[in-house]
Design a protein around this motif. Sequence first.
Motif, PDB file in Angstrom:
ATOM      1  N   ASP A 166       0.837  -1.198   0.000  1.00  0.00           N
ATOM      2  CA  ASP A 166       0.000   0.000   0.000  1.00  0.00           C
ATOM      3  C   ASP A 166       0.874   1.252   0.000  1.00  0.00           C
ATOM      4  O   ASP A 166       0.623   2.205  -0.760  1.00  0.00           O
ATOM      5  N   ALA A 167       1.915   1.257   0.830  1.00  0.00           N
ATOM      6  CA  ALA A 167       2.809   2.413   0.887  1.00  0.00           C
ATOM      7  C   ALA A 167       3.510   2.620  -0.452  1.00  0.00           C
ATOM      8  O   ALA A 167       3.655   3.758  -0.927  1.00  0.00           O
ATOM      9  N   LEU A 168       3.934   1.528  -1.090  1.00  0.00           N
ATOM     10  CA  LEU A 168       4.597   1.641  -2.391  1.00  0.00           C
ATOM     11  C   LEU A 168       3.666   2.294  -3.411  1.00  0.00           C
ATOM     12  O   LEU A 168       4.053   3.227  -4.120  1.00  0.00           O
ATOM     13  N   ARG A 169       2.429   1.837  -3.460  1.00  0.00           N
ATOM     14  CA  ARG A 169       1.476   2.414  -4.416  1.00  0.00           C
ATOM     15  C   ARG A 169       1.306   3.918  -4.183  1.00  0.00           C
ATOM     16  O   ARG A 169       1.253   4.693  -5.137  1.00  0.00           O
ATOM     17  N   LYS A 170       1.215   4.305  -2.928  1.00  0.00           N
ATOM     18  CA  LYS A 170       0.993   5.724  -2.638  1.00  0.00           C
ATOM     19  C   LYS A 170       2.238   6.561  -2.951  1.00  0.00           C
ATOM     20  O   LYS A 170       2.120   7.707  -3.403  1.00  0.00           O
ATOM     21  N   GLN A 171       3.438   5.978  -2.753  1.00  0.00           N
ATOM     22  CA  GLN A 171       4.669   6.702  -3.074  1.00  0.00           C
ATOM     23  C   GLN A 171       4.840   6.898  -4.584  1.00  0.00           C
ATOM     24  O   GLN A 171       5.454   7.862  -5.025  1.00  0.00           O
ATOM     25  N   LEU A 172       4.315   5.970  -5.366  1.00  0.00           N
ATOM     26  CA  LEU A 172       4.458   6.047  -6.823  1.00  0.00           C
ATOM     27  C   LEU A 172       3.291   6.759  -7.505  1.00  0.00           C
ATOM     28  O   LEU A 172       3.318   6.996  -8.717  1.00  0.00           O
ATOM     29  N   ALA A 173       2.266   7.128  -6.726  1.00  0.00           N
ATOM     30  CA  ALA A 173       0.983   7.539  -7.302  1.00  0.00           C
ATOM     31  C   ALA A 173       1.078   8.724  -8.261  1.00  0.00           C
ATOM     32  O   ALA A 173       0.293   8.823  -9.208  1.00  0.00           O
ATOM     33  N   ASP A 174       2.031   9.618  -8.029  1.00  0.00           N
ATOM     34  CA  ASP A 174       2.081  10.834  -8.857  1.00  0.00           C
ATOM     35  C   ASP A 174       3.062  10.759 -10.021  1.00  0.00           C
ATOM     36  O   ASP A 174       3.262  11.756 -10.722  1.00  0.00           O
ATOM     37  N   LEU A 175       3.665   9.594 -10.232  1.00  0.00           N
ATOM     38  CA  LEU A 175       4.635   9.492 -11.324  1.00  0.00           C
ATOM     39  C   LEU A 175       3.918   9.477 -12.676  1.00  0.00           C
ATOM     40  O   LEU A 175       2.950   8.739 -12.863  1.00  0.00           O
ATOM     41  N   PRO A 176       4.384  10.275 -13.629  1.00  0.00           N
ATOM     42  CA  PRO A 176       3.710  10.319 -14.932  1.00  0.00           C
ATOM     43  C   PRO A 176       3.855   9.003 -15.687  1.00  0.00           C
ATOM     44  O   PRO A 176       4.910   8.369 -15.659  1.00  0.00           O
ATOM     45  N   GLY A 177       2.760   8.596 -16.335  1.00  0.00           N
ATOM     46  CA  GLY A 177       2.805   7.445 -17.229  1.00  0.00           C
ATOM     47  C   GLY A 177       2.489   6.109 -16.596  1.00  0.00           C
ATOM     48  O   GLY A 177       2.213   5.143 -17.313  1.00  0.00           O
ATOM     49  N   LEU A 178       2.545   6.007 -15.257  1.00  0.00           N
ATOM     50  CA  LEU A 178       2.302   4.716 -14.599  1.00  0.00           C
ATOM     51  C   LEU A 178       0.824   4.354 -14.744  1.00  0.00           C
ATOM     52  O   LEU A 178      -0.041   5.019 -14.184  1.00  0.00           O
ATOM     53  N   ASP A 179       0.545   3.295 -15.503  1.00  0.00           N
ATOM     54  CA  ASP A 179      -0.862   2.936 -15.721  1.00  0.00           C
ATOM     55  C   ASP A 179      -1.186   1.484 -15.384  1.00  0.00           C
ATOM     56  O   ASP A 179      -2.319   1.044 -15.578  1.00  0.00           O
ATOM     57  N   ALA A 180      -0.201   0.722 -14.856  1.00  0.00           N
ATOM     58  CA  ALA A 180      -0.464  -0.679 -14.528  1.00  0.00           C
ATOM     59  C   ALA A 180       0.531  -1.192 -13.503  1.00  0.00           C
ATOM     60  O   ALA A 180       1.687  -0.748 -13.450  1.00  0.00           O
ATOM     61  N   TYR A 181       0.068  -2.140 -12.698  1.00  0.00           N
ATOM     62  CA  TYR A 181       0.941  -2.938 -11.839  1.00  0.00           C
ATOM     63  C   TYR A 181       0.836  -4.382 -12.298  1.00  0.00           C
ATOM     64  O   TYR A 181      -0.263  -4.940 -12.344  1.00  0.00           O
ATOM     65  N   LEU A 182       1.984  -4.987 -12.643  1.00  0.00           N
ATOM     66  CA  LEU A 182       2.028  -6.418 -12.916  1.00  0.00           C
ATOM     67  C   LEU A 182       2.279  -7.107 -11.584  1.00  0.00           C
ATOM     68  O   LEU A 182       3.312  -6.893 -10.950  1.00  0.00           O
ATOM     69  N   THR A 183       1.329  -7.909 -11.132  1.00  0.00           N
ATOM     70  CA  THR A 183       1.413  -8.468  -9.787  1.00  0.00           C
ATOM     71  C   THR A 183       0.716  -9.816  -9.713  1.00  0.00           C
ATOM     72  O   THR A 183      -0.285 -10.060 -10.394  1.00  0.00           O
ATOM     73  N   ALA A 184       1.276 -10.685  -8.837  1.00  0.00           N
ATOM     74  CA  ALA A 184       0.624 -11.948  -8.499  1.00  0.00           C
ATOM     75  C   ALA A 184      -0.050 -11.856  -7.138  1.00  0.00           C
ATOM     76  O   ALA A 184      -0.664 -12.820  -6.687  1.00  0.00           O
ATOM     77  N   GLY A 185       0.123 -10.700  -6.466  1.00  0.00           N
ATOM     78  CA  GLY A 185      -0.436 -10.550  -5.130  1.00  0.00           C
ATOM     79  C   GLY A 185       0.469 -11.067  -4.031  1.00  0.00           C
ATOM     80  O   GLY A 185       0.287 -10.738  -2.859  1.00  0.00           O
ATOM     81  N   ALA A 186       1.462 -11.882  -4.398  1.00  0.00           N
ATOM     82  CA  ALA A 186       2.409 -12.455  -3.438  1.00  0.00           C
ATOM     83  C   ALA A 186       3.658 -12.874  -4.205  1.00  0.00           C
ATOM     84  O   ALA A 186       3.588 -13.185  -5.396  1.00  0.00           O
ATOM     85  N   ALA A 187       4.785 -12.915  -3.513  1.00  0.00           N
ATOM     86  CA  ALA A 187       6.041 -13.278  -4.173  1.00  0.00           C
ATOM     87  C   ALA A 187       5.988 -14.690  -4.746  1.00  0.00           C
ATOM     88  O   ALA A 187       6.577 -14.975  -5.794  1.00  0.00           O
ATOM     89  N   SER A 188       5.241 -15.582  -4.080  1.00  0.00           N
ATOM     90  CA  SER A 188       5.215 -16.982  -4.514  1.00  0.00           C
ATOM     91  C   SER A 188       4.276 -17.230  -5.687  1.00  0.00           C
ATOM     92  O   SER A 188       4.342 -18.284  -6.324  1.00  0.00           O
ATOM     93  N   GLY A 189       3.380 -16.285  -5.980  1.00  0.00           N
ATOM     94  CA  GLY A 189       2.493 -16.471  -7.112  1.00  0.00           C
ATOM     95  C   GLY A 189       1.029 -16.272  -6.764  1.00  0.00           C
ATOM     96  O   GLY A 189       0.661 -15.977  -5.617  1.00  0.00           O
ATOM     97  N   VAL A 190       0.180 -16.447  -7.769  1.00  0.00           N
ATOM     98  CA  VAL A 190      -1.246 -16.119  -7.654  1.00  0.00           C
ATOM     99  C   VAL A 190      -1.958 -17.021  -6.650  1.00  0.00           C
ATOM    100  O   VAL A 190      -2.886 -16.567  -5.971  1.00  0.00           O
ATOM    101  N   ASP A 191      -1.560 -18.279  -6.515  1.00  0.00           N
ATOM    102  CA  ASP A 191      -2.242 -19.156  -5.544  1.00  0.00           C
ATOM    103  C   ASP A 191      -2.300 -18.493  -4.168  1.00  0.00           C
ATOM    104  O   ASP A 191      -3.344 -18.458  -3.530  1.00  0.00           O
ATOM    105  N   GLU A 192      -1.158 -17.986  -3.705  1.00  0.00           N
ATOM    106  CA  GLU A 192      -1.109 -17.333  -2.398  1.00  0.00           C
ATOM    107  C   GLU A 192      -1.651 -15.906  -2.467  1.00  0.00           C
ATOM    108  O   GLU A 192      -2.247 -15.403  -1.508  1.00  0.00           O
ATOM    109  N   GLY A 193      -1.461 -15.230  -3.605  1.00  0.00           N
ATOM    110  CA  GLY A 193      -1.785 -13.821  -3.702  1.00  0.00           C
ATOM    111  C   GLY A 193      -3.223 -13.484  -4.045  1.00  0.00           C
ATOM    112  O   GLY A 193      -3.606 -12.316  -4.015  1.00  0.00           O
ATOM    113  N   LEU A 194      -4.031 -14.492  -4.354  1.00  0.00           N
ATOM    114  CA  LEU A 194      -5.397 -14.230  -4.843  1.00  0.00           C
ATOM    115  C   LEU A 194      -6.214 -13.332  -3.896  1.00  0.00           C
ATOM    116  O   LEU A 194      -6.842 -12.364  -4.368  1.00  0.00           O
TER     117      LEU A 194
END
Length: 231
Positions: A131-159
Motif C-alpha cells: 500500500d505504501a509503495l502504491r501511494k509513493q508512486l501515485a504521482d509518477l507520470p505514465g504509470l498505468d499498470a501494476y504487474l502483480t501476483a499478489g504475493a512473491a510466490s504467485g497467484v495461488d497465495e496472492g489471490l
Amino acid sequence: MSKRAALEVIALGPEDAVAAQAGGADRLELVTDMAADGLTPSVETFAGIRAAVDISLRVMLRRADGFAAGDVDALVRLAGELRTAGADEFVLGFLDEHGGPDLPAVERIVAELDGCRWTFHRAIDRAADRDALRKQLADLPGLDAYLTAGAASGVDEGLPTLVAEAARRGEPGYEPRIMVGGGLRLDHVPRLRAAGVDAFHIGGAARPGGWSAPVDVAAVARWRRALDEPA
C-alpha cells in the motif's frame, strides 16, 4: 457488455510476437534472458518485433536479476536508445534495501521516458508494504499498470490480496490497472474477473514446450477464449 479483458504475452523475438498476436494477445512484454526473470532486450530485437506485429509493445528496463536498480545511468541510456528506436511503452520496477520503492532510480528513468506509459512490475510482490509503495508512486507520470501476483510466490497465495486491491480501484495509489501475472492459471481467471480484474499476463503458459520453445498460437488462443467469457 463487459469490457474485453486485456491479454499480455511475453515475447522473446519476432516469432513469439507473431504467434502471440495470431492467438489474440492485445500486448506484448519484450524481454530477454528468462533465466534472470526477464531483462532488457536489444534495440535490434525490439526493432524486429516492432516490424513483425502491430499490437502494443512494452519493453522491460532491467539489467540484472533481482529488484535492485544497479547502474541507473546505463538504464537511462537504454531507455533513451529504445525511445529513439520507436519504443513508447515500458516495464520497470526497483526496490531499495528496505523493501520500499527505489524512488531516485524510478524517477530518473521515468523522466527519460518523457510521458510514455509504463508498468511497475512484480517488484511490488517483494515490497515491504504494498500500500505504501502504491501511494509513493501515485504521482509518477505514465504509470498505468501494476504487474502483480499478489504475493512473491504467485497467484495461488496472492489471490486474496489481488481481490482486495481490485476492490480499491480508483482510490489514491490504486488508479493504475491491475495486470495479474506470476503463476497464473486458467482456473484463477473466473474469480479474478468476478472481482473486476481485467488484465492478465502470461509467459510460460503461452509455451507448453517450455522457454526454449516459441509461443504457441493455440495456447494463447485458449487464454483469449477464457478471458472473453462473460465475467
